[in-house]
Design a protein around this motif. Structure first.
Motif, mmCIF file in Angstrom:
data_model
loop_
_atom_site.group_PDB
_atom_site.id
_atom_site.type_symbol
_atom_site.label_atom_id
_atom_site.label_comp_id
_atom_site.label_asym_id
_atom_site.label_seq_id
_atom_site.Cartn_x
_atom_site.Cartn_y
_atom_site.Cartn_z
ATOM 1 N N ALA A 59 0.848 -1.402 0.088
ATOM 2 C CA ALA A 59 -0.018 -0.067 0.047
ATOM 3 C C ALA A 59 0.841 1.153 -0.185
ATOM 4 N N ARG A 60 2.067 1.315 0.754
ATOM 5 C CA ARG A 60 2.846 2.489 0.778
ATOM 6 C C ARG A 60 3.600 2.404 -0.587
ATOM 7 N N THR A 61 3.836 1.530 -1.100
ATOM 8 C CA THR A 61 4.795 1.528 -2.223
ATOM 9 C C THR A 61 3.919 2.186 -3.365
ATOM 10 N N GLN A 62 2.630 1.502 -3.344
ATOM 11 C CA GLN A 62 1.494 2.099 -4.415
ATOM 12 C C GLN A 62 1.246 3.291 -4.169
ATOM 13 N N SER A 193 -4.119 13.452 5.138
ATOM 14 C CA SER A 193 -4.198 12.267 5.706
ATOM 15 C C SER A 193 -4.648 11.474 4.634
ATOM 16 N N GLY A 194 -4.803 11.857 3.306
ATOM 17 C CA GLY A 194 -5.335 10.781 2.232
ATOM 18 C C GLY A 194 -6.922 10.582 2.597
ATOM 19 N N GLY A 195 -7.670 11.386 3.125
ATOM 20 C CA GLY A 195 -9.332 10.884 3.191
ATOM 21 C C GLY A 195 -9.499 10.307 4.641
ATOM 22 N N ARG A 196 -10.622 9.781 4.727
ATOM 23 C CA ARG A 196 -11.146 9.480 6.059
ATOM 24 C C ARG A 196 -10.174 8.635 6.679
ATOM 25 N N PRO A 197 -10.101 8.438 7.946
ATOM 26 C CA PRO A 197 -9.237 7.368 8.784
ATOM 27 C C PRO A 197 -9.777 6.054 8.388
ATOM 28 N N LEU A 198 -8.796 4.969 8.334
ATOM 29 C CA LEU A 198 -9.206 3.806 7.833
ATOM 30 C C LEU A 198 -10.220 3.099 8.600
ATOM 31 N N GLY A 199 -10.205 3.184 10.038
ATOM 32 C CA GLY A 199 -11.386 2.667 10.900
ATOM 33 C C GLY A 199 -12.713 2.924 10.373
ATOM 34 N N GLU A 200 -12.875 4.394 10.045
ATOM 35 C CA GLU A 200 -14.034 4.930 9.514
ATOM 36 C C GLU A 200 -14.532 4.104 8.476
ATOM 37 N N ILE A 201 -13.442 3.906 7.338
ATOM 38 C CA ILE A 201 -13.899 3.261 6.387
ATOM 39 C C ILE A 201 -14.485 1.938 6.430
ATOM 40 N N MET A 202 -13.658 1.121 7.449
ATOM 41 C CA MET A 202 -13.684 -0.197 7.467
ATOM 42 C C MET A 202 -15.112 -0.367 8.500
ATOM 43 N N LEU A 317 -18.321 -4.492 -5.081
ATOM 44 C CA LEU A 317 -18.919 -3.882 -3.794
ATOM 45 C C LEU A 317 -18.003 -2.775 -3.285
ATOM 46 N N ALA A 318 -16.762 -3.473 -2.979
ATOM 47 C CA ALA A 318 -15.843 -2.923 -2.356
ATOM 48 C C ALA A 318 -15.452 -1.403 -3.026
ATOM 49 N N LEU A 319 -15.746 -1.215 -4.346
ATOM 50 C CA LEU A 319 -15.253 -0.118 -4.978
ATOM 51 C C LEU A 319 -16.315 1.359 -4.352
ATOM 52 N N GLU A 326 -8.682 7.470 -1.200
ATOM 53 C CA GLU A 326 -8.420 6.379 -0.096
ATOM 54 C C GLU A 326 -8.229 5.062 -0.433
ATOM 55 N N LYS A 327 -7.927 4.774 -1.780
ATOM 56 C CA LYS A 327 -7.784 3.689 -2.357
ATOM 57 C C LYS A 327 -6.841 2.931 -1.930
ATOM 58 N N ASP A 328 -5.588 3.350 -1.510
ATOM 59 C CA ASP A 328 -4.308 2.605 -1.161
ATOM 60 C C ASP A 328 -4.550 1.793 0.102
ATOM 61 N N LYS A 329 -4.961 2.624 1.084
ATOM 62 C CA LYS A 329 -5.161 1.859 2.237
ATOM 63 C C LYS A 329 -6.354 0.888 2.524
#
Length: 389
Positions: A59-62, A193-202, A317-319, A326-329
């Motif tokens: 994810a970081r490399t991308q 931060s690249g969008g919302r926090p990952l926890g919120e997305i998940m 569905l994930a898209l 936020e796509k990378d994380k």
């Protein structure tokens, strides 16, 4: 399908050639080298554990270097790890073989993002079809993988060492093709931060169900597929029969890619995923009916088609669960869920098939299938309640 999508589809096929060959031979090489029989699928498990451990790095490399550079780096790792597997087979070093497959997991984590990259190479209205059609490139792996394993089994004095050498060549070919793919520039970040926090997305229901269905569906497929060559050997069937079964299994996995996107567009994501779940249950029923060649063949073909419907649906569905920045994380988190379940299923596959047998292995797969059905039903109810409100 533009030129970039065609080339990416071929790269997907070469990636699946690597995966199918690994599945076909790693369990058997492991069975030959492992100190204990139940350790036979540890090299298979190592491949997916390496993928799980690599998702954050990928994810970081991308994010830092972009799609092309990251994908090429993954292919370089594929070349080096295949050569290391070959050396491990020659030196009869079981733990080196396991370590080499863990390293190869970095390539696995990279190439699992081909399907998401496909959506970026098409107009928004055609994302489902782009994902589905690039995944259909896996048909190359369906034909090439089992035949490569069978054709190179005795290429050298050490069984299957030639197959690892051939896989290094496959990765080099993919590197050459990927050099001609033009990926769109990354979207500008709307926040530092690249969008919302990952926890919120998940925490979104759509993300939870996409991750659960993708991971559990892939886990069941891997559980049964990884055990099949060992189960068929125990039943006295030759390796050529196992290669044939795996070939038709992977055809089932990717041939529907030519129309799965159309079906999702017409009937919706959740109904197609439900059909995939039903096909997985049908696979288990056929597998429980006997251990002749035709039963292995039909069961694994149904498993492949069911996986295609479930996994393509989960990807589509994930898209809808994340924004472009936020796509990378988000994609890294989705792939981590998949790899974590794959690691458990790879270990369970070897343990169950060598200690409990093929029948109990199939009965055990009904539990994750039931959880997948519950997740799909929960999201359907969530959407219905929102539409009524």
């Amino acid at each position: 399908m533009n030129r970039n999508l065609w080339l990416l589809a071929i790269c997907q096929g070469l990636f699946l050639t690597n995966n199918v060959t690994f599945i076909a031979i790693n369990g058997l090489v492991g069975l030959n080298l492992a100190p204990l029989g139940w350790m036979a699928t540890l090299p298979v498990m190592g491949y997916v554990v390496g993928g799980a451990l690599s998702t954050g790095i990928v994810a970081r490399t991308q994010k830092r270097f972009g799609r092309k550079t990251s994908f090429q780096l993954g292919l370089l790792v594929a070349v080096l790890s295949a050569l290391l597997c070959c050396y491990a087979a020659y030196s009869r070093n079981f733990w080196l073989l396991v370590a080499a497959t863990v390293v190869a997991g970095y390539y696995n984590a990279n190439a699992q993002l081909y399907r998401f990259a496909a959506a970026e190479l098409a107009q928004p209205a055609f994302r489902e079809k782009a994902v589905s059609l690039v995944m259909a490139g896996g048909l190359i792996g369906a034909i090439a993988g089992p035949n490569l394993a069978a054709g190179t089994r005795s290429l050298t004095a050490v069984p299957f060492a030639g197959a690892y050498l051939a896989l290094a060549g496959v990765a080099l070919l993919a590197m050459a093709l990927l050099a001609f793919v033009q990926f769109p520039p990354p979207p500008p970040q709307q926040a530092a931060s690249g969008g919302r926090p990952l926890g919120e997305i998940m925490r979104q229901p759509v993300f939870i169900v996409a991750a659960a269905a993708g991971a559990l569906g892939f886990g069941v497929m891997n559980l049964l597929m990884a055990a099949t060559p060992i189960a068929m050997q125990v039943c006295g069937l030759p390796f050529s029969d196992a290669a044939l079964v795996l070939e038709w299994h992977v055809i089932g996995m990717f041939a529907p890619g030519f129309f799965t996107g159309h079906l999702i567009k017409r009937f919706g994501t959740l109904p197609i995923m439900a059909v995939g779940l039903a096909l997985n249950v049908a696979c288990v029923l056929v597998a429980l009916s006997g251990v002749n060649l035709h039963q292995f063949l039909v069961a694994l073909f149904l498993l492949g088609v069911g996986w295609n419907f479930l996994f393509t649906g989960a990807t589509t569905l994930a898209l809808t669960a994340y924004r472009p920045e936020e796509k990378d994380k988000a994609q890294g988190a989705l792939n981590f869920c998949v790899f974590a379940v794959l690691a458990l299923s790879s270990l369970a596959s070897g343990v169950l098939v060598t200690t409990q047998g093929w029948t109990l292995l199939n009965l055990g797969s009904l539990l994750p299938l039931g959880l997948t059905g519950a997740a799909l039903g929960w999201l359907a109810l969530q959407r219905r309640s929102r539409s009524v409100a």
